[in-house]
Design an enzyme around this catalytic site. Structure first.
Site, PDB file in Angstrom:
ATOM      1  N   ASP A   1      42.820  43.065  38.539  1.00  0.00           N
ATOM      2  CA  ASP A   1      44.265  43.239  38.424  1.00  0.00           C
ATOM      3  C   ASP A   1      44.900  44.247  39.296  1.00  0.00           C
ATOM      4  OD1 ASP A   1      45.308  41.063  36.576  1.00  0.00           O
ATOM      5  OD2 ASP A   1      43.707  41.701  35.278  1.00  0.00           O
TER       6      ASP A   1
ATOM      7  N   ARG B   1      34.037  43.898  37.934  1.00  0.00           N
ATOM      8  CA  ARG B   1      34.072  43.332  39.398  1.00  0.00           C
ATOM      9  C   ARG B   1      33.861  41.857  39.473  1.00  0.00           C
ATOM     10  NH1 ARG B   1      32.305  47.603  42.504  1.00  0.00           N
ATOM     11  NH2 ARG B   1      32.105  46.556  44.346  1.00  0.00           N
TER      12      ARG B   1
ATOM     13  N   GLU C   1      43.398  48.562  33.940  1.00  0.00           N
ATOM     14  CA  GLU C   1      43.376  47.715  34.874  1.00  0.00           C
ATOM     15  C   GLU C   1      44.637  47.929  36.069  1.00  0.00           C
ATOM     16  OE1 GLU C   1      42.599  43.677  33.463  1.00  0.00           O
ATOM     17  OE2 GLU C   1      43.418  44.496  31.682  1.00  0.00           O
TER      18      GLU C   1
ATOM     19  N   ARG D   1      46.936  34.935  37.045  1.00  0.00           N
ATOM     20  CA  ARG D   1      45.692  35.522  37.269  1.00  0.00           C
ATOM     21  C   ARG D   1      45.190  36.013  38.490  1.00  0.00           C
ATOM     22  NH1 ARG D   1      43.175  36.441  32.158  1.00  0.00           N
ATOM     23  NH2 ARG D   1      43.936  35.157  30.491  1.00  0.00           N
TER      24      ARG D   1
ATOM     25  N   HIS E   1      34.383  33.531  33.731  1.00  0.00           N
ATOM     26  CA  HIS E   1      35.654  33.530  34.765  1.00  0.00           C
ATOM     27  C   HIS E   1      35.251  32.325  35.572  1.00  0.00           C
ATOM     28  CE1 HIS E   1      36.076  37.777  33.519  1.00  0.00           C
ATOM     29  NE2 HIS E   1      37.371  37.573  33.965  1.00  0.00           N
TER      30      HIS E   1
ATOM     31  N   ARG F   1      36.576  40.234  23.680  1.00  0.00           N
ATOM     32  CA  ARG F   1      37.738  41.167  24.596  1.00  0.00           C
ATOM     33  C   ARG F   1      39.119  40.603  24.013  1.00  0.00           C
ATOM     34  NH1 ARG F   1      39.991  41.147  30.820  1.00  0.00           N
ATOM     35  NH2 ARG F   1      39.589  38.730  30.801  1.00  0.00           N
TER      36      ARG F   1
END
Length: 1064
Positions: A728, A766, A687, A899, A154, A566
């Site tokens: 999210d 997280r 989510e 996002r 990320h 994913r």
């Protein structure tokens, strides 16, 4: 200042920290005097002094004077030239990074000075024994613990890797500076080294000029392993083992690994088209390559250490077998190149090859294949002074000719070319010798023989090589450990070479017996050495470097970090649409849930492939199918879980199971050999608030299907894994509502699994910031629902948090201990549930009001999206080039498709940190107005979940800064929307008021004075960067093609991120 500090509230002395900060500021000041000159330095000092004065006034409660000083600072900044702005932003930004280094070092120093560190294994194991946990139960619980820390790509790490390395170097120098035995000369040299590092940092471009690729991101993750975790893991496991032995009488089993590591880097393709099937394959192979490379280095060091000759009978037998096999191959090679065995007698005795000289080297010091070649060369080389029936080599000289065959015909031999390695180095083919089972070509033997003869000649021995070689006895004793470990190194080198060929898509014919494929294969000879040392009474040697290597192998395996895959559930549905349409079965995505399940179960039970080989599909569908094929080829030894984002139904899980099964059938059918055994764990990720509320029912539906339940029991040890998303859900409903829905979803999932007798592992997605579920690790785990952490846990760590928690070995050891002890506490002493049903009802009331307030602002106010774009640098964040994936899942300007990271990142930059508190004040106010004030105070005192939720919000409020946020509005937001900002600032003050009522604190951070002081120490450098960012944004929005302005803005973004120690 970071949200991840688990021991930040402990009373600590700041004197050493302030001394380090003063030292670093003075050195930076000296560097800047030389680099930018006195004029810029005067401007820098004036801005700092004005900011410091304003901060002092506000802390003293003289807000009017503080506001006046801030206006003067803003006026000064507005008059600065672009060059001055650029310099000031860089200077303050770099100093904030230096402060962060000093802060981290301060924590390391403090932990070293404590006899028993809070939340350490020693501390928590002692507590467990004191409260009545039996030593046996404690031992079993620790040994059975399964925690996996998953590093993600990320995009929240804002510092370039180059700068991260320089920061680590400064941290090491600060550590060295603490030594009491330094001489005056030592300290002067240390200061010079610090000056060099700071100068190097200043002269380095801190901006990424290109977006990283997914492989670049994966390399960054692997570098964390190499620079820190590789050292930290054995040390951490020794701490666990020593504490266990102290309180239970038994050490940690040698191959027991309470913590392992996973990765999403190169596997997370959700919304990132740059992560392809090929990228996943390459990253997995690269991870294996680095693991093998690290093991080769460790085995080399271990071979040097284990020089003893005493060993167990079993090890001695294995060592002899290795040497005998080498001699047999040597004889075969000698025969192959035309050397005839000497006859022992003329009466029919068996012919053997004799070596006409005494060995004058250590055969155990080189790996077996090199030994074979050396012996072979020795056989064909004449060392006697007298005559011999062996062929004789001429010494190489000016009249050097190629080695002559026995028939007298020579042939020239070309110099072998070097081979490129993944690390960018190169080595001659002799470093990657052919397999034992293969025979070198005649010409390669000639070349090696010539080199050997040259090395033994007077000419060769006069070279520098002789200076590097020790003087060796003619007949040394055989060191069996070195022979066995030499064989290990040989196989490791062939394993590495095989991976290089696979990465380059070249054919590889290395015999499977000659390389390592599994962790058990590598562990076997290491455990043999360990058992041998134990058997001869050398436990102290067995417990050193060898134990560390065995524990590394058990923890990191052959891949360092298993790679999760994913993908969004809609992409799987799209793939099944293409298949069902091709087969004239209709459109899968248009079917109801029952019809989907019926189709999926029928196909899962069918033994034939579903996808026809001739089917033509779109590029998106092909990419999904290719990903499953790669997963089938790599198998569960290389890959971890397959995570389905935006999962909402049981069919989402079964769709992946079907595509996975079909790919294995297709790959094994095409290749003619079976795929690696086992299947990937399929993990639904819930989510949104809606999906979290339905998570328990989805799991019940899945486990009610006989095939699926049997599959979980047979292939996954009866354990279902479920992931819950914090980012999210927070963006969807606000932080408070998200926290409560996550709590309830975990309770429901645990209950669903218990109903079917299935164990559960919860995977927590997280983020680093509190707005995305971040916070101190120990607090987070201790506030989970009872029964949700039963010895197992998976959790993501991402971006700047990876570096903050695991960037240095000492901080990594601390974090690993905290994970272990927090999970142990949650298992043996689960957190308390809500004491009474009334508390749940109050939470529902707060959540309902909070969510309504949040959504009415973010999603229902038509002016909010424009206000968001005007008041924050969100639109400019994309120029940072900090991640490979787009900032939006889809091309839409709404908040829904933005996002979570840029959403939180943008508000963190303005110091408003809105996503972490918006709606909370309204919810608490509503509960208090309904007469629940005393209940809320009791909930805070007696319910860990509620207490941690309020404490984290209070921590965020302490980092928020209303005057700075107001400055953004006044300068950047259009007049028609400024009223929206006024209302939000009032809501922030209201949130602060009601949080303090519930926590019964007089001021924010009253229970965390260390955090408060750290925040205050940064403000004189952080506030000017914020004001400078406002001014640069104003200029840039009137001149958006000005690249120099944009660079200056990006520098301010870096600086604020350094000051807040958070991005998104």
């Amino acid at each position: 200042m970071t949200d991840t500090t688990d021991d930040i509230a402990e009373g600590i002395s700041f004197q050493n920290f302030e001394d380090d900060c003063k030292l670093l500021w003075n050195l930076l000041n000296d560097v800047l005097q030389r680099e930018v000159g006195p004029q810029h330095m005067a401007k820098l000092d004036r801005n700092r002094l004005l900011a410091q004065s304003a901060c002092n006034m506000r802390m003293a409660g003289i807000d009017d004077m503080g506001e006046l000083m801030e206006k003067q600072l803003a006026a000064e900044i507005s008059k600065m030239t672009l060059e001055e702005s650029f310099t000031v932003a860089r200077a303050f930004g770099h100093y904030l990074n230096l402060m962060s280094i000093a802060e981290t070092h301060h924590r390391v120093r403090k932990s070293r000075n404590l006899t028993v560190l809070s939340k350490s294994c020693d501390d928590i194991f002692s507590q467990m024994v004191k409260v009545g946990i039996s030593p046996n139960d404690l031992y079993k619980t620790v040994c059975n613990q399964e925690v996996e820390i998953v590093l993600t790509a990320h995009p929240t790490q804002i510092n370039r890797r180059t700068l991260q390395y320089k920061h680590i170097r400064i941290a090491h120098l600060l550590d060295y500076n603490d030594r009491p035995d330094l001489t005056h000369e030592d300290r002067e040299m240390l200061i010079e080294d610090l000056v060099r590092e700071i100068t190097s940092i200043w002269q380095t471009d801190e901006l990424r000029r290109h977006k990283p690729t997914p492989v670049d991101e994966a390399r960054a993750g692997l570098n964390i392993v190499e620079q820190s975790l590789w050292k930290a893991v054995p040390h951490y496991l020794r701490r666990v083992s020593n504490a266990l032995k102290k309180y239970t009488g038994k050490p940690l089993p040698l191959t027991c690994t309470p913590i392992k590591f996973g990765s999403w880097m190169g596997g997370d393709r959700d919304g990132n088209p740059n992560v392809t099937a090929k990228v996943t394959r390459d990253v997995s192979l690269l991870s294996r390559w680095m693991a093998i490379d690290l093991y080769i280095r460790e085995v080399d060091s271990l071979r040097f250490e284990l020089s003893m000759t005493r060993c167990s009978d079993r090890l001695f037998k294995v060592a002899n077998e290795i040497l005998e096999e080498g001699l047999k191959i040597c004889q075969r090679i000698a025969m192959r190149v035309g050397i005839r065995p000497r006859q022992e007698a003329k009466h029919g005795k068996k012919a053997t090859i004799k070596v006409p000289f005494r060995l004058n080297f250590h055969p155990e010091l080189i790996f077996p294949h090199a030994l074979v070649l050396f012996l072979m060369l020795s056989i064909i080389t004449e060392f006697d002074n007298g005559g011999s029936q062996y062929p004789k080599l001429e010494l190489p000289g000016s009249n050097y000719m190629p080695f002559n065959r026995q028939d007298g015909q020579g042939s020239p031999t070309a110099e072998p070319s070097s081979t490129a390695f993944p690390n960018g180095n190169s080595a001659a083919p002799s470093a990657s010798l052919p397999p034992l089972s293969r025979t070198p070509s005649f010409n390669s033997v000639q070349l090696l023989a010539q080199r050997k003869q040259f090395a033994e000649s007077k000419i060769g021995r006069s070279s520098f090589h002789k200076l590097l070689e020790p003087s060796l006895p003619q007949r040394p004793g055989i060191a069996p450990y070195r022979i066995v470990l030499g064989n290990v190194k040989d196989k490791l080198m062939k394993t590495r070479r095989r991976l290089e060929l696979l990465l380059e898509d070249l054919p590889c014919d290395i015999d499977p017996w000659d390389y390592y494929e599994t962790t058990d294969q590598l562990l076997e000879p290491l455990l043999l050495c360990y058992d041998s040392l134990q058997s001869i009474g050398a436990e102290v040697l067995a417990g050193g470097r060898l134990t560390d290597l065995i524990r590394r192998v058990a923890t990191f395996g052959m891949v360092l970090m298993k790679l999760d895959l994913r993908q969004e559930s809609a992409r799987h549905a799209e793939t099944l649409d293409a298949i069902t349409k091709y087969l004239d079965m209709g459109t899968y995505s248009e079917w109801d849930e029952e019809k989907k399940l019926e189709f999926l179960m029928r196909e899962l039970k069918n033994k034939r492939p579903l996808v026809p080989l001739t089917m033509e599909v779109s590029s998106d569908v092909k990419e999904v199918l290719d990903t499953f094929r790669v997963a089938a080829e790599l198998g569960p030894d290389s890959l971890g879980a397959y995570v389905i984002s935006m999962a909402s139904n049981a069919s989402d899980v079964l769709a992946v199971e079907l595509l996975q099964k079909d790919a294995k059938l297709a790959v094994s059918g095409e290749s003619g050999k079976a795929c690696p055994p086992g299947t990937l764990r399929v993990v639904p990720l819930f989510e949104t608030v809606k999906d979290l509320r339905g998570a328990g029912q989805v799991i019940r539906k899945l486990l009610s299907i006989d095939w699926y339940r049997d599959h979980i029991i047979k292939n996954h040890n009866g354990r279902q894994e479920v992931m819950v998303g914090y980012s999210d859900s927070g963006k969807d409903a606000g932080r408070f509502t998200a926290a409560w829905e996550l709590y309830k979803a975990q309770e429901d999932v645990v209950a669903a699994c218990n109903e079917f007798g299935i164990k559960v592992t919860l995977f927590h997605g997280r983020g680093g910031s509190i707005g995305r579920g971040g916070g101190p690790t120990h607090m987070a785990i201790q506030s989970q629902p009872p029964g949700s952490v039963m010895g197992t846990l998976r959790s993501t760590e991402q971006g700047e948090m990876v570096q903050a928690k695991f960037g240095l070995p000492h901080t990594a050891i601390r974090q690993l201990e905290i994970y272990t002890t927090a999970v142990l506490l949650a298992t043996l002493q689960p957190p308390k549930p809500p004491r009474e049903e009334k508390w749940r009802n109050i939470m529902e009331e707060i959540s309902k009001i909070s969510c309504q307030s949040y959504r009415s602002t973010v999603y229902e106010n038509p002016e909010f999206i424009s206000y968001f774009h005007e008041a924050t640098p969100q639109a400019e964040l994309g120029f940072l080039n900090i991640g490979s994936r787009p900032t939006r899942r889809k091309s839409s300007t709404g908040i829904g498709h933005l996002r979570a990271i840029p959403w939180v990142f943008a508000w963190t930059q303005t110091r408003f940190v809105l996503p972490a508190w918006l709606g909370v004040g309204a919810g608490l106010k509503g509960a208090c107005e309904k007469g629940y004030t005393e209940d809320l105070k009791e909930m805070y005192r007696a319910w860990p979940f509620f207490q941690s939720t309020i404490d984290l919000i209070e921590m965020v409020l302490a980092k928020a800064d209303i005057p700075i946020a107001k400055r953004y509005d006044e300068v950047l937001v259009s007049k028609t929307r400024q009223e929206l900002g006024v209302g939000l600032r009032k809501e922030l003050l209201e949130t602060e008021k009601f949080v303090l009522i519930v926590s019964e604190h007089g001021k924010l951070s009253e229970n965390n004075k260390s955090l408060k002081r750290l925040i205050e120490s940064r403000l004189p450098y952080l506030n000017p960067i914020n004001m400078l960012q406002v001014e640069i944004l104003r200029r840039l929005r009137n001149d958006d093609d000005n690249n120099k302005l944009r660079d200056t803005l990006l520098i301010t973004i870096n600086g604020i991120a350094a000051g807040m120690r958070n991005t998104g």
